[in-house]
Design a protein around this motif. Structure first.
Motif, PDB file in Angstrom:
ATOM      1  N   SER A 255      54.508  33.276  29.251  1.00  0.00           N
ATOM      2  CA  SER A 255      53.542  33.528  30.311  1.00  0.00           C
ATOM      3  C   SER A 255      53.773  34.931  30.874  1.00  0.00           C
ATOM      4  O   SER A 255      54.631  35.136  31.727  1.00  0.00           O
ATOM      5  CB  SER A 255      53.734  32.467  31.405  1.00  0.00           C
ATOM      6  OG  SER A 255      53.067  32.805  32.576  1.00  0.00           O
TER       7      SER A 255
ATOM      8  N   ILE B 174      56.837  26.515  25.564  1.00  0.00           N
ATOM      9  CA  ILE B 174      55.812  27.274  26.288  1.00  0.00           C
ATOM     10  C   ILE B 174      56.386  27.506  27.675  1.00  0.00           C
ATOM     11  O   ILE B 174      56.600  26.570  28.446  1.00  0.00           O
ATOM     12  CB  ILE B 174      54.472  26.522  26.339  1.00  0.00           C
ATOM     13  CG1 ILE B 174      54.017  26.168  24.915  1.00  0.00           C
ATOM     14  CG2 ILE B 174      53.420  27.379  27.035  1.00  0.00           C
ATOM     15  CD1 ILE B 174      52.686  25.424  24.858  1.00  0.00           C
TER      16      ILE B 174
ATOM     17  N   GLU C 191      46.476  19.659  28.678  1.00  0.00           N
ATOM     18  CA  GLU C 191      45.785  20.126  27.468  1.00  0.00           C
ATOM     19  C   GLU C 191      46.525  19.686  26.215  1.00  0.00           C
ATOM     20  O   GLU C 191      45.905  19.275  25.221  1.00  0.00           O
ATOM     21  CB  GLU C 191      45.655  21.648  27.516  1.00  0.00           C
ATOM     22  CG  GLU C 191      44.588  22.226  26.616  1.00  0.00           C
ATOM     23  CD  GLU C 191      43.185  21.857  27.058  1.00  0.00           C
ATOM     24  OE1 GLU C 191      42.314  21.727  26.162  1.00  0.00           O
ATOM     25  OE2 GLU C 191      42.936  21.684  28.258  1.00  0.00           O
TER      26      GLU C 191
ATOM     27  N   HIS D  51      48.508  22.094  33.956  1.00  0.00           N
ATOM     28  CA  HIS D  51      47.270  22.084  33.160  1.00  0.00           C
ATOM     29  C   HIS D  51      47.594  22.203  31.664  1.00  0.00           C
ATOM     30  O   HIS D  51      46.895  21.625  30.830  1.00  0.00           O
ATOM     31  CB  HIS D  51      46.340  23.218  33.597  1.00  0.00           C
ATOM     32  CG  HIS D  51      45.650  22.944  34.899  1.00  0.00           C
ATOM     33  ND1 HIS D  51      46.278  23.102  36.109  1.00  0.00           N
ATOM     34  CD2 HIS D  51      44.394  22.500  35.171  1.00  0.00           C
ATOM     35  CE1 HIS D  51      45.430  22.771  37.085  1.00  0.00           C
ATOM     36  NE2 HIS D  51      44.290  22.407  36.541  1.00  0.00           N
ATOM     37  N   MET D  52      48.664  22.933  31.354  1.00  0.00           N
ATOM     38  CA  MET D  52      49.094  23.038  29.964  1.00  0.00           C
ATOM     39  C   MET D  52      49.527  21.675  29.436  1.00  0.00           C
ATOM     40  O   MET D  52      49.203  21.295  28.310  1.00  0.00           O
ATOM     41  CB  MET D  52      50.258  24.026  29.867  1.00  0.00           C
ATOM     42  CG  MET D  52      50.727  24.308  28.448  1.00  0.00           C
ATOM     43  SD  MET D  52      49.556  25.360  27.567  1.00  0.00           S
ATOM     44  CE  MET D  52      48.813  24.216  26.432  1.00  0.00           C
TER      45      MET D  52
ATOM     46  N   VAL E 292      57.449  22.356  27.975  1.00  0.00           N
ATOM     47  CA  VAL E 292      56.721  23.203  28.921  1.00  0.00           C
ATOM     48  C   VAL E 292      57.638  23.454  30.111  1.00  0.00           C
ATOM     49  O   VAL E 292      57.927  22.534  30.884  1.00  0.00           O
ATOM     50  CB  VAL E 292      55.402  22.544  29.383  1.00  0.00           C
ATOM     51  CG1 VAL E 292      54.684  23.437  30.390  1.00  0.00           C
ATOM     52  CG2 VAL E 292      54.499  22.269  28.182  1.00  0.00           C
TER      53      VAL E 292
ATOM     54  N   LYS F 169      41.699  26.097  32.766  1.00  0.00           N
ATOM     55  CA  LYS F 169      41.552  25.298  31.537  1.00  0.00           C
ATOM     56  C   LYS F 169      41.367  26.202  30.324  1.00  0.00           C
ATOM     57  O   LYS F 169      41.934  25.935  29.249  1.00  0.00           O
ATOM     58  CB  LYS F 169      40.388  24.318  31.659  1.00  0.00           C
ATOM     59  CG  LYS F 169      40.244  23.418  30.418  1.00  0.00           C
ATOM     60  CD  LYS F 169      39.232  22.321  30.604  1.00  0.00           C
ATOM     61  CE  LYS F 169      39.052  21.499  29.330  1.00  0.00           C
ATOM     62  NZ  LYS F 169      40.287  20.783  28.928  1.00  0.00           N
TER      63      LYS F 169
ATOM     64  N   HIS G 188      46.708  28.920  25.148  1.00  0.00           N
ATOM     65  CA  HIS G 188      48.077  28.586  24.746  1.00  0.00           C
ATOM     66  C   HIS G 188      48.084  27.627  23.552  1.00  0.00           C
ATOM     67  O   HIS G 188      48.937  27.741  22.667  1.00  0.00           O
ATOM     68  CB  HIS G 188      48.831  27.955  25.915  1.00  0.00           C
ATOM     69  CG  HIS G 188      49.197  28.925  26.991  1.00  0.00           C
ATOM     70  ND1 HIS G 188      48.274  29.424  27.882  1.00  0.00           N
ATOM     71  CD2 HIS G 188      50.386  29.495  27.315  1.00  0.00           C
ATOM     72  CE1 HIS G 188      48.878  30.252  28.704  1.00  0.00           C
ATOM     73  NE2 HIS G 188      50.154  30.323  28.380  1.00  0.00           N
TER      74      HIS G 188
ATOM     75  N   ALA H 271      44.766  27.438  29.426  1.00  0.00           N
ATOM     76  CA  ALA H 271      45.546  26.428  28.709  1.00  0.00           C
ATOM     77  C   ALA H 271      45.097  26.343  27.254  1.00  0.00           C
ATOM     78  O   ALA H 271      45.926  26.215  26.333  1.00  0.00           O
ATOM     79  CB  ALA H 271      45.411  25.076  29.398  1.00  0.00           C
TER      80      ALA H 271
ATOM     81  N   GLY I  30      51.279  25.391  34.471  1.00  0.00           N
ATOM     82  CA  GLY I  30      52.060  24.545  33.581  1.00  0.00           C
ATOM     83  C   GLY I  30      51.561  23.115  33.514  1.00  0.00           C
ATOM     84  O   GLY I  30      51.532  22.504  32.438  1.00  0.00           O
TER      85      GLY I  30
END
Length: 330
Positions: free
Chosen positions: A115, A71, A19, A15-16, A5, A227, A233, A230, A13
């Motif tokens: 993104s 990502i 997740e 939050h990604m 990431v 959220k 993704h 995320a 990022g």
């Protein structure tokens, strides 16, 4: 194998990263910490501090961590700043993405999630706007992202490389479990600014432009919970892992709120009637932009779970209170 990431210490990022960890993935982060925070990255996730445009540095991370998918969030995102300093945006968002993709191809990484932004549409001729609408960005920010989309399409034609570009509408809110949120000082996100004002962290806030061709004269945007974004993704990553082909998807709820409506929601949820000042419109801001999101729902099976403006505001307010407590403790 590991998912990289980029920009993983920043707002979206981080939050990604949460997740992916919740889904049982192994994760690594690259971030130069220019706007992100090392404390936003969980302690068990390796954080490599550096620039994604530095190919030798990135090459080392990709090989050390055995990365099999990227990502990519790292970049600059403020529309007015892009108008004032376009070269910064073409470097951070386009040139650095080009360098990152070149190293990914060299290292045999075939899955790439990008993104992107609704700013590629500019002022759309109709709303909700679909992925096949005319692309006419109004700012260097939007153009820098569109250039990267076009570059990925060319690379996918020439190499073993598949990508998904997710065009975000207006990202807002915070992790419902309180693990993360928008933490950047002097952020320009409307909901964050309104929440800061409600909690006394700003003396007042501004509405930029009140004579747009909209019902109340202020800009209309489609606000998506961070959220849910995320989760989109994660769905894109699963798509690529199943052998899915390169594609572009909108990320929004297909419903818009005006600036005045958002401010009213923040006042209602917070219980504070804070001061709002009227100001001239900013360069690069379209009057209204709302996502047509049936494509991502059908193709990726994405089902948003937080499509409620008051819920988004409540999570954002909770995170602002957390930041205030954190600063007092420091």
């Amino acid at each position: 194998m590991t998912v990289l990431v980029t920009g993983g210490a920043g707002y979206i990022g981080s939050h990604m990263v949460l997740e992916l960890r919740d889904a049982g993935e192994t994760v690594a982060v690259i971030d130069n910490l220019s706007t992100g925070f090392d404390w936003a990255v969980p302690e068990d996730v390796p954080l490599h501090v550096g620039n994604i445009g530095d190919q030798e540095f990135v090459r080392g991370v990709l090989r050390e961590r055995k990365i099999d998918a990227i990502i990519h969030f790292a970049g600059s995102i403020i529309v007015p700043e892009s108008v004032e300093n376009p070269l910064l945006y073409y470097r951070n968002n386009t040139a650095n993405t080009r360098n990152l993709i070149e190293v990914a191809v060299e290292c045999g990484i075939t899955r790439f999630i990008f993104s992107s932004t609704a700013a590629v549409y500019g002022n759309p001729e109709e709303n909700p706007v679909s992925e096949d609408a005319r692309l006419f960005p109004l700012s260097p920010y939007g153009r820098s992202k569109l250039m990267s989309e076009e570059m990925m399409a060319d690379v996918a034609t020439a190499h073993d490389f598949e990508y998904v570009a997710l065009r975000y509408f207006n990202v807002a809110g915070a992790d419902p479990a309180g693990r993360g949120g928008q933490s950047t000082p002097r952020a320009t996100h409307l909901i964050k600014v309104a929440c800061e004002t409600a909690l006394g962290r700003r003396p007042k806030m501004q509405i930029f432009g009140t004579d747009y061709p909209t019902p109340d004269g202020t800009c209309i945007r489609d606000y998506i919970h961070v959220k849910d974004l995320a989760m989109a993704h994660v769905a894109a990553l699963e798509h690529l892992r199943r052998g899915g082909k390169s594609n572009v998807f909108n990320c929004g709820y297909s419903r818009g709120f005006s600036v005045r409506e958002v401010i009213s929601a923040v006042k209602s949820v917070s219980g504070v009637d804070f001061e709002v000042e009227l100001a001239p419109a900013r360069a690069g801001d379209p009057a209204a932009i709302i996502a047509k999101s049936d494509k991502i729902r059908t193709a990726l099976g994405w089902r948003p779970a937080h499509a409620d403006l008051e819920g988004i505001v409540r999570n954002a307010l909770d995170w602002e209170r957390h930041l205030m407590d954190r600063q007092k403790a420091d």
